[in-house]
Design an enzyme around this catalytic site. Structure first.
Site, PDB file in Angstrom:
ATOM      1  N   ASP A 254       3.999  -0.540  -5.193  1.00  0.00           N
ATOM      2  CA  ASP A 254       5.354  -0.160  -5.587  1.00  0.00           C
ATOM      3  C   ASP A 254       5.519   1.332  -5.280  1.00  0.00           C
ATOM      4  OD1 ASP A 254       7.918  -0.118  -6.587  1.00  0.00           O
ATOM      5  OD2 ASP A 254       7.436  -1.220  -8.410  1.00  0.00           O
TER       6      ASP A 254
HETATM    7  C1  BGC Z   1      10.878  -0.907  -7.873  1.00  0.00           C
HETATM    8  C2  BGC Z   1      10.679  -1.963  -6.805  1.00  0.00           C
HETATM    9  C3  BGC Z   1      11.539  -1.638  -5.613  1.00  0.00           C
HETATM   10  C4  BGC Z   1      11.167  -0.268  -5.116  1.00  0.00           C
HETATM   11  C5  BGC Z   1      11.911   0.163  -3.871  1.00  0.00           C
HETATM   12  C6  BGC Z   1      10.719   0.488  -7.322  1.00  0.00           C
HETATM   13  O1  BGC Z   1      11.151   1.426  -8.262  1.00  0.00           O
HETATM   14  O2  BGC Z   1       9.988  -1.131  -8.931  1.00  0.00           O
HETATM   15  O3  BGC Z   1      10.993  -3.234  -7.326  1.00  0.00           O
HETATM   16  O4  BGC Z   1      11.393  -2.622  -4.621  1.00  0.00           O
HETATM   17  O5  BGC Z   1      11.440   0.677  -6.144  1.00  0.00           O
HETATM   18  O6  BGC Z   1      13.207   0.492  -4.144  1.00  0.00           O
END
Ligand code: BGC
Length: 720
Positions: A254
């Site tokens: 993530d």
């Molecule tokens: C989230 C993810 C997301 C990523 C990209 C993160 O803060 O937890 O689910 O895909 O950001 O935007």
């Protein structure tokens, strides 16, 4: 030139193509591919010409014909971070919890097709969709991105949505692996749980989603699991995912969720995401050095790149030419249909469907403008949305966004001869006076939830309970429409005529709400989460104070703590209530209709799955529509294991979804998911079916059995 490149040859196997491409890359090119930095320009700025402006991207390698690999959020449509596309027309689908309420994998697949098609039309290679965390914590700010509290429902629906996305030629993720159950302190918390309970719950949801959806990528969670960061968790990534489940895709972190180079690379992380939020570009120069030093074998780097490229090739990204146009109108219709199928009728004393009122007063919820949506990286923000001040995560603004579909306008056009008026509800007494004069009142109440923030409790806040109570005491024919990210408390429940859980209903949510209110659509949604009576009923009655721990990636990590998920273990949601003998407000699986159904003739067929010893059990029943309207019913099949299995709560093992006209009767057969008849035995290790009598309950929800029967299974085991 390109024709001579073996990786461009579509007649070859994807593995061969990927392997030949890895061999053609330089060391630096390989290092470049295993880190995907964020690609969103700051607010008010446009991205560079070739960059769409999204969660992340790696540059293309024209020398070998590899396009830029651009990644977009997410499962509810194509997100528009920091309004990077001011005139965006993307389809906003209803929240995942609403999709979960449909219990309809075909609809999940169709929603995935919408997301995939729009993603490909914009030029994305990877869609960061497939939220498959269980709703363990009803106050979690991201529950609207997840499907259910139940592992089977989550896995089946997530798998179908992922398959739909990838059918359009784009890689989908499944996320956040694993146990990202709350947003409070999400980057410092350790989610603690025993292995058997984890395998039977959150991991089972991912396992089923991966089997059915075959996502090209798995995104790790922000949190630690039993003390170890999910992005460097050797047991989760290498043992469970890649070895036990034979997962062939690539594992991405993530954003801001990578914490090391060597430990992460050796544990199975294949690609760092959003490195600007990490303390170091761990998979950039530090990884190059680690490989040169021999701390990470070069074969491991090749494996990372191979997994990425194979997923990209399998999804068809390399073979795409041009950007196919999409039929946005058809996508809007699908968004509306989904909302119509997933809105849940929770209470009805006969006020609904509306029958020829002269006047309808709609109160609150910005219902003259649109319908609420959930905030964060998944936010789809089409042109015409109403945006109010919200919150932020790292440098991303998270406005409170209303999708442009006004319930008031939709009711007016559905009921052309009825006078529909709107009151914003700010002055409670004035709203109550207006309610006295109306034939029927529809109060729209809201619970706004967003990524990075949990709600402190399940109350509606902002005096909305008092507004409902005041309106209901002025007019008993009051219908409450709840637009929420998850379960909410309803202290006024006995005083109102009807309640709809509309969740976040998406780009055509206003029309869908109007269709259910007026009876143009017979409600068929069933709750994918339990609604408690009070937060005191939850496994953790009080949540940690969010101000004591870091929830935002990129911010200094303070306040590390643990959450004990062994309290409920695998007994998430409805199973917890059964285990501790509590009665919730509304049970998992509950939902009313404008017609009625009856079940009969339960039969069970026990066989063995092709000599493996694994039981293959199916159940048949006859479902009849005993009412006066066409409608859809969802009989649910819950199983009780023999006492010797020491698993005392009933589990959803299958369901049917049956559309019936008045008086129509149909026999349906349902295959029971074998792992829901088993327990996980870490000593084996693997699944164990205990010999003895199993109970089968067919119910309208998790607490209302209508038919019961039993069957015997012999003992059996299977590897993880
Ligand atoms: C989230 C993810 C997301 C990523 C990209 C993160 O803060 O937890 O689910 O895909 O950001 O935007």
């Amino acid at each position: 030139m390109r024709l001579e490149q073996p990786w461009s040859d579509r007649s070859r196997q994807p593995d061969d193509r990927a392997r030949s491409l890895v061999e053609a890359l330089t060391f630096e090119e390989k290092i470049g591919l295993v880190s995907a930095p964020m690609a969103v320009p700051p607010p008010g700025h446009r991205p560079p010409p070739d960059v769409i402006g999204s969660a992340a991207a790696t540059a293309g390698i024209p020398r070998v014909g590899l396009p830029a690999l651009q990644e977009s959020d997410a499962g509810l449509g194509i997100s528009n971070p920091n309004q990077v596309r001011p005139d965006d027309a993307s389809t906003a689908l209803p929240s995942a919890l609403l999709l979960g309420s449909t219990f309809d994998p075909a609809l999940a697949d169709a929603c995935g097709v919408v997301v995939g098609a729009e993603s490909v039309a914009m030029g994305f290679a990877v869609q960061l969709a497939g939220g498959a965390n269980l709703v363990r914590e009803p106050r979690c700010g991201r529950n609207f991105e997840y499907l259910a509290e139940d592992a089977l429902l989550t896995g089946v629906m997530a798998g179908a949505a992922i398959a739909g996305i990838q059918s359009q030629g784009v890689v989908s993720t499944v996320k956040h692996f694993a146990l990202n159950a709350q947003e409070t302190g999400r980057v410092v918390v350790s989610s603690d749980i025993g292995e058997a309970a984890l395998r039977e719950s959150d991991l089972l949801a991912f396992e089923i989603a991966i089997e059915r959806g075959r996502p090209g990528s798995v995104m790790t969670a922000y949190n630690r699991v039993n003390g170890v960061h999910a992005s460097e968790h050797e047991f989760l990534l290498d043992q469970v995912l890649k070895r036990d489940w034979g997962y062939p895709g690539f594992v991405m972190s993530d954003w801001g969720g990578t914490h090391s180079t060597v430990a992460a690379a050796l544990a199975g992380l294949d690609r760092q995401s959003g490195s600007q939020l990490d303390q170091e570009p761990y998979f950039g120069e530090p990884l190059a050095q680690a490989v040169r030093r021999g701390d990470v074998p070069e074969a491991r780097l090749d494996d990372m790149v191979f997994r990425l490229l194979r997923a990209v090739i399998l999804a068809g990204v390399l073979d795409r030419s041009g950007r196919p146009a999409v039929n946005l109108d058809a996508h809007q219709q699908l968004s509306r249909k989904t909302a119509e199928q997933g809105i849940v009728l929770l209470r009805n004393d006969g006020t609904l469907p509306l029958s020829n009122p002269a006047t309808v007063l709609v109160v609150g919820g910005h219902a003259d403008s649109g319908v609420l949506s959930g905030g964060g990286s998944s936010q789809v923000s089409p042109v015409g949305s109403l945006r109010e001040a919200g919150t932020s995560i790292a440098e991303f603004q998270i406005p409170r966004t209303y999708h442009p579909s006004s319930p008031v306008a939709a009711l007016s056009s559905a009921l052309p001869s009825v006078e529909v008026t709107y009151h914003d509800g700010a002055d409670r007494d004035a709203a109550a006076r207006a309610a006295e004069r109306a034939d029927v009142v529809v109060v729209v109440v809201e619970q706004w939830t967003a990524e990075g923030h949990d709600v402190a409790d399940l109350g509606l806040g902002d005096d909305q309970d008092a507004l409902v109570a005041a309106v209901a005491s002025a007019n008993r024919r009051t219908v409450v429409v709840v637009e929420s990210g998850g379960p909410v408390l309803m202290p006024w429940l006995p005083e109102v005529g009807a309640v709809l859980a509309a969740w976040y209903p998406g780009s055509r949510g206003g029309e869908a709400i109007a269709a259910v209110l007026t009876g143009q659509v017979c409600p068929s949604g069933r709750l994918p989460v339990t609604f408690p009576q009070t937060t005191a009923q939850l496994p953790r009655a009080v949540m940690r104070d969010a101000s004591t721990a870091t929830s935002s990636p990129g911010a200094p990590p303070v306040g590390a703590f643990s959450e004990d998920y062994d309290i409920e273990g695998a007994d998430v949601g409805y199973r917890w209530y059964e285990r501790v003998g509590l009665t919730p407000q509304f049970a998992f699986g509950f939902g009313l209709s404008y017609t009625s159904f009856a079940y009969a003739e339960l039969q069970i067929d026990v066989a063995e799955d092709g000599g493996t010893g694994i039981p293959a059990v199916r159940a048949g029943l006859v479902v009849s529509n005993t009412g006066a309207r066409s409608g859809i019913d969802t009989p649910q099949l819950y199983v009780r294991l023999p006492d010797a299995a020491k698993a005392p709560t009933s589990r959803l093992a299958g369901w049917a979804r049956v559309a019936l006209d008045p008086g129509e009767t149909r026999q349906v057969w349902v295959d029971l998911e074998p792992r829901l008849l088993a327990t996980y035995d870490t000593a084996l290790p693997g699944w164990r079916w205990t010999a003895g009598p199993y109970g089968l309950l067919v119910g309208t929800d998790a607490r209302t059995p209508v038919l019961q029967a039993s069957f015997e299974l012999a003992s059996a085991t299977a590897p993880p």
